[in-house]
Design a protein around this motif. Sequence first.
Motif, PDB file in Angstrom:
ATOM      1  N   ARG A 296       0.831  -1.201   0.000  1.00  0.00           N
ATOM      2  CA  ARG A 296       0.000   0.000   0.000  1.00  0.00           C
ATOM      3  C   ARG A 296       0.865   1.250   0.000  1.00  0.00           C
ATOM      4  NH1 ARG A 296      -3.728   0.412  -2.723  1.00  0.00           N
ATOM      5  NH2 ARG A 296      -5.797   0.956  -2.033  1.00  0.00           N
ATOM      6  N   ASP A 299       2.107   1.806  -3.433  1.00  0.00           N
ATOM      7  CA  ASP A 299       1.081   2.303  -4.349  1.00  0.00           C
ATOM      8  C   ASP A 299       0.855   3.797  -4.177  1.00  0.00           C
ATOM      9  OD1 ASP A 299       0.805  -0.276  -5.188  1.00  0.00           O
ATOM     10  OD2 ASP A 299      -1.137  -0.631  -4.248  1.00  0.00           O
ATOM     11  N   TRP A 300       0.905   4.256  -2.932  1.00  0.00           N
ATOM     12  CA  TRP A 300       0.656   5.680  -2.662  1.00  0.00           C
ATOM     13  C   TRP A 300       1.823   6.568  -3.102  1.00  0.00           C
ATOM     14  CZ3 TRP A 300      -1.395   3.783   2.628  1.00  0.00           C
ATOM     15  CH2 TRP A 300      -2.773   3.645   2.577  1.00  0.00           C
ATOM     16  N   PHE A 301       2.962   5.952  -3.378  1.00  0.00           N
ATOM     17  CA  PHE A 301       4.171   6.745  -3.659  1.00  0.00           C
ATOM     18  C   PHE A 301       4.010   7.542  -4.952  1.00  0.00           C
ATOM     19  CE2 PHE A 301       8.527   7.122  -5.433  1.00  0.00           C
ATOM     20  CZ  PHE A 301       9.077   7.888  -4.428  1.00  0.00           C
ATOM     21  N   ASP A 302       4.150   8.842  -4.858  1.00  0.00           N
ATOM     22  CA  ASP A 302       4.042   9.733  -6.007  1.00  0.00           C
ATOM     23  C   ASP A 302       4.660  11.071  -5.611  1.00  0.00           C
ATOM     24  OD1 ASP A 302       3.405  11.241  -8.195  1.00  0.00           O
ATOM     25  OD2 ASP A 302       1.233  10.882  -8.112  1.00  0.00           O
TER      26      ASP A 302
ATOM     27  N   ARG B 246      -3.478   7.061 -11.851  1.00  0.00           N
ATOM     28  CA  ARG B 246      -3.425   6.891 -10.402  1.00  0.00           C
ATOM     29  C   ARG B 246      -4.693   7.446  -9.745  1.00  0.00           C
ATOM     30  NH1 ARG B 246       0.806   5.762  -7.615  1.00  0.00           N
ATOM     31  NH2 ARG B 246       0.258   7.313  -6.049  1.00  0.00           N
ATOM     32  N   MET B 248      -8.145   7.732  -7.894  1.00  0.00           N
ATOM     33  CA  MET B 248      -8.672   6.977  -6.767  1.00  0.00           C
ATOM     34  C   MET B 248     -10.185   7.101  -6.711  1.00  0.00           C
ATOM     35  SD  MET B 248      -5.841   7.317  -3.804  1.00  0.00           S
ATOM     36  CE  MET B 248      -6.320   5.678  -3.297  1.00  0.00           C
ATOM     37  N   MET B 264      -5.394   1.040   6.306  1.00  0.00           N
ATOM     38  CA  MET B 264      -4.812   0.640   5.034  1.00  0.00           C
ATOM     39  C   MET B 264      -5.878   0.126   4.070  1.00  0.00           C
ATOM     40  SD  MET B 264      -2.833  -2.968   5.819  1.00  0.00           S
ATOM     41  CE  MET B 264      -2.076  -2.818   7.432  1.00  0.00           C
ATOM     42  N   PHE B 269      -7.551   2.643  -5.552  1.00  0.00           N
ATOM     43  CA  PHE B 269      -7.303   3.153  -6.890  1.00  0.00           C
ATOM     44  C   PHE B 269      -8.340   2.577  -7.856  1.00  0.00           C
ATOM     45  CE2 PHE B 269      -3.230   3.582  -4.764  1.00  0.00           C
ATOM     46  CZ  PHE B 269      -2.770   4.813  -5.214  1.00  0.00           C
TER      47      PHE B 269
END
Lengths: 391, 391
Positions: A296, A299-302, B246, B248, B264, B269
């Motif tokens: 998770r 996935d959130w990494f941006d 990306r 959501m 979590m 997404f």
Amino acid sequence: MNSTAPLHIGNHPHVSFPEGVELDCGVTLAPVDIAYCTYGRLSPKKDNAILICHAFTGDQYVAETHPLTGKPGWWGRMVGPGKPIDTDRFFVICSNVLGGCMGSTGPRSLRTDGQGAPDELWGTAFPPITIRDMVRAQYKLVRSLGIDRLFAVVGGSMGGMQVLEWAVTYPQMMLAVMPIATAPFHSAQNIAFNEVGRQAIIADPDWRGGRYWEADVVPARGLAVARMMAHITYLSEEALTRKFGRRMRSGPAGGQGPEGPVSMFGDIFEVESYLRYQGSSFVRRFDANSYLSITRAMDWFDIAADHDGELTSAFVGTAVRFCVVSFSSDWLFPTSAARTLARALNRAAANVSFVEIETDKGHDAFLLDEPDFDRTVRGFLCGVAEHAGLS
Amino acid sequence: MNSTAPLHIGNHPHVSFPEGVELDCGVTLAPVDIAYCTYGRLSPKKDNAILICHAFTGDQYVAETHPLTGKPGWWGRMVGPGKPIDTDRFFVICSNVLGGCMGSTGPRSLRTDGQGAPDELWGTAFPPITIRDMVRAQYKLVRSLGIDRLFAVVGGSMGGMQVLEWAVTYPQMMLAVMPIATAPFHSAQNIAFNEVGRQAIIADPDWRGGRYWEADVVPARGLAVARMMAHITYLSEEALTRKFGRRMRSGPAGGQGPEGPVSMFGDIFEVESYLRYQGSSFVRRFDANSYLSITRAMDWFDIAADHDGELTSAFVGTAVRFCVVSFSSDWLFPTSAARTLARALNRAAANVSFVEIETDKGHDAFLLDEPDFDRTVRGFLCGVAEHAGLS
């Protein structure tokens, strides 16, 4: 605790931070333990420390026998006396990430928010963490070691995400960074693969809503399926063909399936046997809820999202020296992602070099024998050391 | 039968062959039912029949509403009056593959080897089948329709494997073939992905050793995970990025996970939501044991292996006209595989044209709106018809 979990937490060298870490989600996680290993010696000036950030399923045992698996350290060919990351010269630190399961605080740690039963584990109640949260915890570790400034931060894959987050969040804290086989954000395809892995785990009845420790089980089948799938993405098609091709071997029942000699469960391909082994060995060393928590975070990494959608903005004014490395056959973190990063760094007028290593080994190439890659790491670190006047 | 399976077999138009089919494994499977659909009219000369071979999870409902899902036929844009495969001109046949679950004999059919209990289903005792076995069954169907020679055999993905097997096994039976988005053998990477899907199914306790019908259940979770993973491989990274990026959306609990707002399991997404839907809708129309049986058949597919390891040998002396089609962003059956096939055909002095369609849609492009592809299909069929003097 109702039981001893089949996967033992063990006693890993660690440092404890009673004050904890304030997380991106707003929760303060306290206390926080960070397990770590070091190699080499910190110089009197404390200017020779390199932090290595491990990949998703890696850990702090970079260059020594793993206490749980008995296998050699995951980057033993890169880190050691005379190696590209030379421990005769550098002091190397690697910590298990926050959310991990090799001694750092994670879903398998004792729940400390006062909301569970006594001696209950976090499980899925573990607060959602981000790559930046992992880096915040590493920062505390580095400072606790008396280091004001790192020589470099180096890491591949999810380790590379941490490297980038270090450069953005603590740009004064290091001379140089090497983000390897990584990307400035997780792509839709990356997220999709992670989601299948999570669903495989959650689908396993032994996951038990994340409270598997209560029944003294682990969701071994789901976790193995997740690992098998992920493992395919770490290799290139060429590497799979070279290693296994279409060669077959006798099935579990000596070429006979449960239904007799003529069965769809007869002989299997070598690549299947290999994947099954990868899956089954993984469940002995990795925690399923950590798998959920860390994927998770990936996935959130941006990086750009945290800077108004502008990747360049994240790096404007940075004095850090970047060496961005990609591998030509890596389709999980392809060269195009590294190029996007390198271009943003260029636009930000950062000091950046960008190297694509030609190899057919896929994403895992950064862990394997790649002489060109070794030379790149050694050369970059030597260059920075010379420029900085490191003794 | 102990129960009505949640997934009903239904009553699909079919033909029965009491004598059955002799399989590659040495077993004679008898009787064999083959369910099929036809479109257009067979010409008085019976020279205008096109056999369409469906892909792995496809079926015979090419150009009409699916009786089970209520969705339009899977190739409605390609097959119909005035369409590239023009039913005003051609008589189109498509049959559910042997081993399938849409009316043709497969693991969900009644066991007929006399070894099970009365009214027991085949399940995993279904004999292992090959792509050639599927083609043998199709051959019987075609002959039963009074057709001595097909105008063409056309299919994509696993359908393309059948097309190649037709050309090799019954080269006198057709004027032309179009193998689309396929390969002359299943690669190590393809096998690896299939194996993960199989393991996901087998890991589901509701699979019950393949005898899930006895408990009136289906291994829905495992089958959904298998489908989710496979679905990623059908799309390109570019297509996933274009469709979902990306972005959501709120999670199942309106943005709150089971542990509250900070979890979590919060927002997800869009690509995850899409995959979950693909997984859950698939289990309502596909049988898990068919999944095992058919993926195995794909893995075993290797035209060269049946010809002393020489792909060229398989095609020497063929009078069949080949049109090999690949899609530039297909990484499951990449252009390199199609090129290997085209080169072998060239070396065999076959009449072959090779078209790579530029598209970012990945493997699934053959099912989607691709005007260049439509023109290729229409043009090739018209050319062959003209050359053959088809009225």
